[in-house]
Write a protein that holds these residues in place. Structure first.
Motif, PDB file in Angstrom:
ATOM      1  N   TRP A   5       0.836  -1.200   0.000  1.00  0.00           N
ATOM      2  CA  TRP A   5       0.000   0.000   0.000  1.00  0.00           C
ATOM      3  C   TRP A   5       0.870   1.248   0.000  1.00  0.00           C
ATOM      4  N   TYR A   6       0.226   2.399  -0.235  1.00  0.00           N
ATOM      5  CA  TYR A   6       0.880   3.689   0.004  1.00  0.00           C
ATOM      6  C   TYR A   6      -0.128   4.625   0.640  1.00  0.00           C
ATOM      7  N   GLU A   7       0.397   5.550   1.439  1.00  0.00           N
ATOM      8  CA  GLU A   7      -0.474   6.489   2.157  1.00  0.00           C
ATOM      9  C   GLU A   7      -0.220   7.931   1.754  1.00  0.00           C
ATOM     10  N   ARG A   8       0.717   8.110   0.822  1.00  0.00           N
ATOM     11  CA  ARG A   8       0.922   9.432   0.217  1.00  0.00           C
ATOM     12  C   ARG A   8       1.533   9.211  -1.148  1.00  0.00           C
ATOM     13  N   ASN A   9       1.417  10.222  -2.005  1.00  0.00           N
ATOM     14  CA  ASN A   9       2.006  10.120  -3.334  1.00  0.00           C
ATOM     15  C   ASN A   9       3.505  10.356  -3.247  1.00  0.00           C
ATOM     16  N   GLY A  10       4.242   9.733  -4.151  1.00  0.00           N
ATOM     17  CA  GLY A  10       5.685   9.955  -4.184  1.00  0.00           C
ATOM     18  C   GLY A  10       6.395   8.844  -4.928  1.00  0.00           C
ATOM     19  N   PRO A  11       7.757   8.896  -4.924  1.00  0.00           N
ATOM     20  CA  PRO A  11       8.538   7.865  -5.621  1.00  0.00           C
ATOM     21  C   PRO A  11       8.287   6.480  -5.030  1.00  0.00           C
ATOM     22  N   ALA A  12       8.389   5.455  -5.877  1.00  0.00           N
ATOM     23  CA  ALA A  12       8.042   4.085  -5.466  1.00  0.00           C
ATOM     24  C   ALA A  12       8.757   3.665  -4.192  1.00  0.00           C
ATOM     25  N   GLN A  13      10.084   3.871  -4.154  1.00  0.00           N
ATOM     26  CA  GLN A  13      10.858   3.386  -2.996  1.00  0.00           C
ATOM     27  C   GLN A  13      10.485   4.134  -1.718  1.00  0.00           C
ATOM     28  N   ASP A  14       9.989   5.362  -1.863  1.00  0.00           N
ATOM     29  CA  ASP A  14       9.665   6.170  -0.675  1.00  0.00           C
ATOM     30  C   ASP A  14       8.296   5.842  -0.095  1.00  0.00           C
ATOM     31  N   VAL A  15       7.340   5.514  -0.955  1.00  0.00           N
ATOM     32  CA  VAL A  15       5.958   5.455  -0.433  1.00  0.00           C
ATOM     33  C   VAL A  15       5.347   4.050  -0.403  1.00  0.00           C
ATOM     34  N   LEU A  16       5.877   3.122  -1.196  1.00  0.00           N
ATOM     35  CA  LEU A  16       5.266   1.782  -1.210  1.00  0.00           C
ATOM     36  C   LEU A  16       5.728   0.985   0.011  1.00  0.00           C
ATOM     37  N   GLN A  17       4.769   0.422   0.715  1.00  0.00           N
ATOM     38  CA  GLN A  17       5.076  -0.402   1.887  1.00  0.00           C
ATOM     39  C   GLN A  17       4.451  -1.774   1.704  1.00  0.00           C
ATOM     40  N   VAL A  18       5.036  -2.762   2.356  1.00  0.00           N
ATOM     41  CA  VAL A  18       4.466  -4.114   2.328  1.00  0.00           C
ATOM     42  C   VAL A  18       4.252  -4.555   3.767  1.00  0.00           C
ATOM     43  N   GLY A  19       3.074  -5.117   4.036  1.00  0.00           N
ATOM     44  CA  GLY A  19       2.769  -5.546   5.398  1.00  0.00           C
ATOM     45  C   GLY A  19       1.522  -6.391   5.418  1.00  0.00           C
ATOM     46  N   THR A  20       0.827  -6.385   6.542  1.00  0.00           N
ATOM     47  CA  THR A  20      -0.395  -7.186   6.624  1.00  0.00           C
ATOM     48  C   THR A  20      -1.585  -6.285   6.927  1.00  0.00           C
ATOM     49  N   MET A  21      -2.723  -6.685   6.394  1.00  0.00           N
ATOM     50  CA  MET A  21      -3.997  -6.017   6.666  1.00  0.00           C
ATOM     51  C   MET A  21      -5.043  -7.107   6.860  1.00  0.00           C
ATOM     52  N   GLU A  22      -6.158  -6.719   7.429  1.00  0.00           N
ATOM     53  CA  GLU A  22      -7.236  -7.693   7.623  1.00  0.00           C
ATOM     54  C   GLU A  22      -7.720  -8.197   6.253  1.00  0.00           C
ATOM     55  N   THR A  23      -7.942  -9.490   6.142  1.00  0.00           N
ATOM     56  CA  THR A  23      -8.446 -10.051   4.886  1.00  0.00           C
ATOM     57  C   THR A  23      -9.894  -9.612   4.690  1.00  0.00           C
ATOM     58  N   PRO A  24     -10.219  -9.040   3.511  1.00  0.00           N
ATOM     59  CA  PRO A  24     -11.575  -8.506   3.323  1.00  0.00           C
ATOM     60  C   PRO A  24     -12.620  -9.604   3.109  1.00  0.00           C
ATOM     61  N   GLU A  25     -13.865  -9.285   3.450  1.00  0.00           N
ATOM     62  CA  GLU A  25     -14.991 -10.209   3.236  1.00  0.00           C
ATOM     63  C   GLU A  25     -15.882  -9.638   2.137  1.00  0.00           C
ATOM     64  N   PRO A  26     -16.376 -10.477   1.233  1.00  0.00           N
ATOM     65  CA  PRO A  26     -17.231  -9.959   0.149  1.00  0.00           C
ATOM     66  C   PRO A  26     -18.610  -9.546   0.656  1.00  0.00           C
ATOM     67  N   GLY A  27     -19.094  -8.413   0.151  1.00  0.00           N
ATOM     68  CA  GLY A  27     -20.443  -7.943   0.476  1.00  0.00           C
ATOM     69  C   GLY A  27     -21.426  -8.430  -0.583  1.00  0.00           C
ATOM     70  N   PRO A  28     -22.654  -7.926  -0.550  1.00  0.00           N
ATOM     71  CA  PRO A  28     -23.660  -8.340  -1.538  1.00  0.00           C
ATOM     72  C   PRO A  28     -23.173  -8.081  -2.963  1.00  0.00           C
ATOM     73  N   GLY A  29     -23.322  -9.096  -3.805  1.00  0.00           N
ATOM     74  CA  GLY A  29     -22.947  -8.951  -5.219  1.00  0.00           C
ATOM     75  C   GLY A  29     -21.451  -8.986  -5.477  1.00  0.00           C
ATOM     76  N   GLU A  30     -20.656  -9.259  -4.432  1.00  0.00           N
ATOM     77  CA  GLU A  30     -19.200  -9.230  -4.600  1.00  0.00           C
ATOM     78  C   GLU A  30     -18.594 -10.632  -4.522  1.00  0.00           C
ATOM     79  N   VAL A  31     -17.392 -10.731  -5.065  1.00  0.00           N
ATOM     80  CA  VAL A  31     -16.615 -11.961  -4.904  1.00  0.00           C
ATOM     81  C   VAL A  31     -15.285 -11.598  -4.246  1.00  0.00           C
TER      82      VAL A  31
END
Ligand SMILES: NC(=O)c1ccc[n+]([C@@H]2O[C@H](COP(=O)([O-])OP(=O)(O)OC[C@H]3O[C@@H](n4cnc5c(N)ncnc54)[C@H](OP(=O)(O)O)[C@@H]3O)[C@@H](O)[C@H]2O)c1
Length: 325
Positions: A5-31
């Motif tokens: 993810w990134y939380e601000r705009n900028g150069p790739a090495q500065d703003v892209l992060q890798v980590g963990t987030m909650e796994t999403p659940e599908p809502g109505p009409g979603e997969v």
């Protein structure tokens, strides 16, 4: 889930992060899709670097991807569970794209992926292939047309050459900038190649078309090439401008008015439902028939997503770049 993810705009090495987030659940009409490959397009690095405003405080990048549906929301048929799919508009007007182990999105944005097509190849369809399809089908059929594909070795250009041929274009000419790119465009089916850096594009187009010009120009850089248009377009021809290296394109009215040419702009994210339906139908038929060739040039693990962005930004590879979450 593992995600980038990134939380601000900028150069790739500065703003892209890798980590963990909650796994999403599908809502109505979603997969929910377990992503196996996430496609990186120029639009992704442009959006990350700030060409479009942040759509949310945190953005998971990438619109394209492919994987397997592992959960469905209310209202979605359970026949879709376990289906191999390719995705479109994953991160368009939505914060969470495909650079993650899982993505949840409306069921229609997950299109069945034929068995003969790999996940990495499926991750190149949403933007490059659908853009190429629109470029050769918009306004009128390209069958019988002389089609000029500028940047014929690009991700979009490579498919545009193939689709023009599949749809019955009379002649497909591609511009490239090296012998290796010429070979790539030729393999896609181009009848003639012009090296736009070393050859005189106008003279070559006129010679190759016996003075007719191109009925349709699939234009990767309208800012750089607009000045050529009146000299290379056929009478009442069409220039489909899907890309631009600069912010402005200048046309000289006098020469342009004599051509009768039209210039069409479009962005693949905003295709009409009908144009998208036709595109998906054609792609599915061609994929099933084994009629398309793909070039996945590089695969990066999710941890190296910043390098993947830089590779696309710098045009380091001939072909598509994917990230494997
Ligand atoms: N409208 C839309 O919906 C849409 C969809 C997809 C992509 N795009 C845009 O279209 C562009 C291409 O995308 P892509 O994914 O195909 O990128 P790509 O894979 O990097 O391909 C671009 C190709 O164009 C060539 N090129 C660059 N400038 C050129 C010029 N002035 N004349 C001829 N060829 C030129 C490049 O090679 P050389 O530099 O070596 O010539 C390269 O082969 C990007 O600007 C992208 O943002 C727009």
């Amino acid at each position: 889930m593992r995600t980038a993810w990134y939380e601000r705009n900028g150069p790739a090495q500065d703003v892209l992060q890798v980590g963990t987030m909650e796994t999403p659940e599908p809502g109505p009409g979603e997969v929910r899709v377990r992503v196996q490959a996430s496609g990186v397009n120029p639009s992704d690095w442009k959006t990350r670097s700030g060409s479009r405003p942040m759509v949310a405080p945190r953005v998971i990048p990438h619109s394209d991807g492919a994987g397997v549906i592992d959960r469905i929301g209310p209202g979605v048929t359970d026949r879709r569970l376990g289906e191999r799919v390719w995705l479109w508009n994953g991160q368009w007007r939505r914060p969470y794209g495909t650079a993650a182990e899982y993505i949840v999105l409306p069921a229609a944005q997950a299109v069945p992926l034929p068995e003969n097509t790999s996940f990495a190849e499926g991750a190149c369809l949403g933007i490059p292939a659908l853009t190429a399809h629109r470029a050769v089908t918009t306004d009128r059929p390209c069958s019988g047309e002389i089609v000029l594909v500028t940047g014929g070795a690009g991700a979009v250009g490579h498919y545009a050459i193939q689709f023009a041929k599949l749809l019955g274009a009379a002649q497909v000419i591609a511009t490239v900038s090296s012998a290796e790119k010429a070979e790539h465009a030729r393999e896609a089916g181009a009848d003639a190649i012009i090296d736009y850096r070393t050859e005189h594009v106008v003279e070559r187009v006129q010679a190759l078309t016996n003075g007719h010009g191109a009925d349709r120009i699939v234009e990767v850089d309208i800012s750089g090439n607009a000045h050529l248009l009146p000299q290379i377009v056929a009478r009442d021809g069409l220039c489909v401008a899907y890309g631009s290296n600069g912010p402005d394109a200048t046309f000289t009215f006098g020469p342009m008015i004599l051509t009768g040419a039209a210039v069409r702009f479009f962005i693949v994210y905003e295709l009409s439902a009908e144009a998208r339906r036709i595109g998906i139908e054609d792609l599915t038929r061609w994929l099933q028939a084994g009629a398309m060739t793909h070039r996945v040039a590089a695969e990066f693990p999710l941890e190296r997503i910043a390098e993947a962005h830089e590779a696309v930004e710098q045009g380091r590879f001939i072909g598509n770049v994917v990230v494997i979450p």
